[in-house]
Design an enzyme around this catalytic site. Structure first.
Site, PDB file in Angstrom:
ATOM      1  N   ARG A  24      -3.438  23.317  -1.640  1.00  8.61           N
ATOM      2  CA  ARG A  24      -2.041  23.619  -1.333  1.00  8.61           C
ATOM      3  C   ARG A  24      -1.243  23.925  -2.602  1.00  8.61           C
ATOM      4  O   ARG A  24      -0.136  24.428  -2.526  1.00  8.61           O
ATOM      5  CB  ARG A  24      -1.495  22.355  -0.690  1.00  8.61           C
ATOM      6  CG  ARG A  24      -0.521  22.383   0.459  1.00  8.61           C
ATOM      7  CD  ARG A  24      -0.836  23.195   1.629  1.00  8.61           C
ATOM      8  NE  ARG A  24       0.030  22.898   2.741  1.00  8.61           N
ATOM      9  CZ  ARG A  24      -0.380  22.690   3.986  1.00  8.61           C
ATOM     10  NH1 ARG A  24      -1.656  22.719   4.270  1.00  8.61           N
ATOM     11  NH2 ARG A  24       0.484  22.471   4.951  1.00  8.61           N
ATOM     12  N   LYS A  31      -4.528  29.517  10.730  1.00  5.66           N
ATOM     13  CA  LYS A  31      -5.680  29.069   9.914  1.00  5.66           C
ATOM     14  C   LYS A  31      -6.601  28.171  10.737  1.00  5.66           C
ATOM     15  O   LYS A  31      -7.814  28.350  10.738  1.00  5.66           O
ATOM     16  CB  LYS A  31      -5.205  28.287   8.670  1.00  5.66           C
ATOM     17  CG  LYS A  31      -4.314  29.069   7.730  1.00  5.66           C
ATOM     18  CD  LYS A  31      -3.960  28.262   6.487  1.00  5.66           C
ATOM     19  CE  LYS A  31      -3.123  27.017   6.753  1.00  5.66           C
ATOM     20  NZ  LYS A  31      -1.779  27.273   7.291  1.00  5.66           N
ATOM     21  N   ARG A  85       3.665  18.617  17.664  1.00  5.34           N
ATOM     22  CA  ARG A  85       3.783  17.948  16.364  1.00  5.34           C
ATOM     23  C   ARG A  85       5.241  17.676  16.033  1.00  5.34           C
ATOM     24  O   ARG A  85       6.098  18.502  16.254  1.00  5.34           O
ATOM     25  CB  ARG A  85       3.146  18.820  15.267  1.00  5.34           C
ATOM     26  CG  ARG A  85       1.648  18.665  15.203  1.00  5.34           C
ATOM     27  CD  ARG A  85       0.996  19.691  14.330  1.00  5.34           C
ATOM     28  NE  ARG A  85       1.582  19.824  13.004  1.00  5.34           N
ATOM     29  CZ  ARG A  85       1.083  20.605  12.051  1.00  5.34           C
ATOM     30  NH1 ARG A  85      -0.014  21.299  12.285  1.00  5.34           N
ATOM     31  NH2 ARG A  85       1.662  20.682  10.880  1.00  5.34           N
ATOM     32  N   ARG A  89       8.648  23.632   5.146  1.00  4.36           N
ATOM     33  CA  ARG A  89       7.216  23.869   4.942  1.00  4.36           C
ATOM     34  C   ARG A  89       6.961  25.288   4.421  1.00  4.36           C
ATOM     35  O   ARG A  89       6.091  25.510   3.581  1.00  4.36           O
ATOM     36  CB  ARG A  89       6.451  23.621   6.254  1.00  4.36           C
ATOM     37  CG  ARG A  89       6.368  22.138   6.601  1.00  4.36           C
ATOM     38  CD  ARG A  89       6.116  21.889   8.071  1.00  4.36           C
ATOM     39  NE  ARG A  89       4.859  22.425   8.549  1.00  4.36           N
ATOM     40  CZ  ARG A  89       4.567  22.577   9.842  1.00  4.36           C
ATOM     41  NH1 ARG A  89       5.438  22.232  10.775  1.00  4.36           N
ATOM     42  NH2 ARG A  89       3.402  23.052  10.199  1.00  4.36           N
ATOM     43  N   ARG A 116       4.764  26.018  19.866  1.00  3.35           N
ATOM     44  CA  ARG A 116       3.349  25.719  20.078  1.00  3.35           C
ATOM     45  C   ARG A 116       3.137  24.269  20.541  1.00  3.35           C
ATOM     46  O   ARG A 116       3.927  23.383  20.242  1.00  3.35           O
ATOM     47  CB  ARG A 116       2.517  26.003  18.824  1.00  3.35           C
ATOM     48  CG  ARG A 116       2.688  24.999  17.710  1.00  3.35           C
ATOM     49  CD  ARG A 116       1.841  25.392  16.493  1.00  3.35           C
ATOM     50  NE  ARG A 116       2.053  24.477  15.389  1.00  3.35           N
ATOM     51  CZ  ARG A 116       1.495  24.607  14.188  1.00  3.35           C
ATOM     52  NH1 ARG A 116       0.678  25.623  13.937  1.00  3.35           N
ATOM     53  NH2 ARG A 116       1.738  23.735  13.241  1.00  3.35           N
TER      54      ARG A 116
HETATM   55  O1  C5P Z   1      -1.908  21.936   7.125  1.00  5.20           O
HETATM   56  P1  C5P Z   1      -0.868  21.405   8.050  1.00  5.20           P
HETATM   57  O2  C5P Z   1       0.236  22.387   8.336  1.00  5.20           O
HETATM   58  O3  C5P Z   1      -1.421  20.807   9.282  1.00  5.20           O
HETATM   59  O4  C5P Z   1      -0.192  20.201   7.245  1.00  5.20           O
HETATM   60  C1  C5P Z   1       0.841  19.431   7.818  1.00  5.20           C
HETATM   61  C2  C5P Z   1       1.576  18.681   6.742  1.00  5.20           C
HETATM   62  O5  C5P Z   1       0.690  17.809   6.057  1.00  5.20           O
HETATM   63  C3  C5P Z   1       2.189  19.548   5.662  1.00  5.20           C
HETATM   64  O6  C5P Z   1       3.426  20.104   6.028  1.00  5.20           O
HETATM   65  C4  C5P Z   1       2.323  18.533   4.528  1.00  5.20           C
HETATM   66  O7  C5P Z   1       3.405  17.666   4.756  1.00  5.20           O
HETATM   67  C5  C5P Z   1       1.030  17.735   4.683  1.00  5.20           C
HETATM   68  N1  C5P Z   1      -0.052  18.280   3.859  1.00  5.20           N
HETATM   69  C6  C5P Z   1       0.013  18.099   2.478  1.00  5.20           C
HETATM   70  N2  C5P Z   1      -0.985  18.564   1.687  1.00  5.20           N
HETATM   71  C7  C5P Z   1      -2.064  19.186   2.212  1.00  5.20           C
HETATM   72  C8  C5P Z   1      -2.161  19.359   3.603  1.00  5.20           C
HETATM   73  C9  C5P Z   1      -1.114  18.914   4.403  1.00  5.20           C
HETATM   74  O8  C5P Z   1       0.989  17.542   1.976  1.00  5.20           O
HETATM   75  N3  C5P Z   1      -3.052  19.610   1.391  1.00  5.20           N
HETATM   76 MG    MG Z   2      -3.288  23.805  10.893  1.00  3.47          MG
END
Ligand code: C5P
Ligand code: MG
Length: 202
Positions: free
Chosen positions: A88, A13, A161, A172, A127
């Site tokens: 989300r 994404k 990360r 996740r 990654r």
């Molecule tokens: O989108 P990304 O994978 O970078 O998000 C990393 C973490 O940030 C997620 O696993 C979650 O813990 C948190 N997150 C969230 N709600 C969102 C975006 C991210 O809780 N809308």
């Molecule tokens: Mg991302």
């Protein structure tokens, strides 16, 4: 043009959002990047969400909606934005509809990227990014042309990360399948109805 990028973690994404940003000028709004910046800065919000992010859980709808609504209202979003990592959950999608109506704008398209869970785990655990310019790499698929030197900016400062380990990635993915994936059907059924109602949005 206002877009939503939907898909599981590691699907690409952010990568595609950056390409769209370069080509069309809509600004990438990555809620994950925003949360990580809060953690890095040691802010109250950062302290509150750090443990949750590291374990792969989702931050509460209230906190996320507050964070993104302030961002969407900023001037640089007027020419378009790409939501990466938000909404989300279904309540977040509902809140997005409301905040867009308040800002008199609407979503034009939602782009869904799909990938197999085991491939995603493989991709994410391998990654890494350039800590200086954000260029993305992968131990298996995309190593820097010169070992330990960023192709884009020449830096040797790379980072991984904390939540990109297998256990957290599985959590996740679970959160994605349970809470985020239903948003695809939500938009498929509901469409971006605010746009249809108003017709003339920015
Ligand atoms: O989108 P990304 O994978 O970078 O998000 C990393 C973490 O940030 C997620 O696993 C979650 O813990 C948190 N997150 C969230 N709600 C969102 C975006 C991210 O809780 N809308
Ligand atoms: Mg991302």
């Amino acid at each position: 043009m206002n877009l939503i990028m939907l898909g599981p973690p590691g699907a690409g994404k952010g990568t595609q959002a950056k390409r769209i940003e370069e080509k069309f000028g809509s600004v990438q709004l990555s809620t994950g990047d925003m949360l990580r910046a809060e953690v890095a800065s040691g802010s109250e919000l950062g302290k509150m969400v750090e443990g949750l992010i590291n374990s792969g859980g989702l931050v509460s709808d209230d906190l996320i909606v507050k964070m993104i609504s302030g961002r969407i209202a900023q001037d640089d979003c007027k020419n378009g934005f790409i939501l990466d990592g938000f909404p989300r959950t279904i309540p977040q999608a509902d809140a997005l509809g409301e905040m867009l109506a308040e800002n008199n704008c609407a979503i034009d398209h939602c782009i869904v990227i799909e990938a197999d869970d085991d491939d995603l785990v493989d991709r994410i655990t391998k990654r890494f990014t350039c800590a200086d310019c954000g260029a993305g790499y992968n131990d298996k698929f995309q190593r820097p042309k010169v070992e330990n030197v960023c192709d884009k900016c020449g830096s040797s400062n790379f980072s991984r990360r904390k939540d990109d380990n297998e256990e957290t990635v599985r959590t996740r993915l679970e959160a994605y399948h349970e809470q985020t994936k239903p948003i695809i059907a939500y938009y498929a059924e509901k469409g971006f109805e605010k746009r249809a109602q108003r017709g003339n949005h920015r």
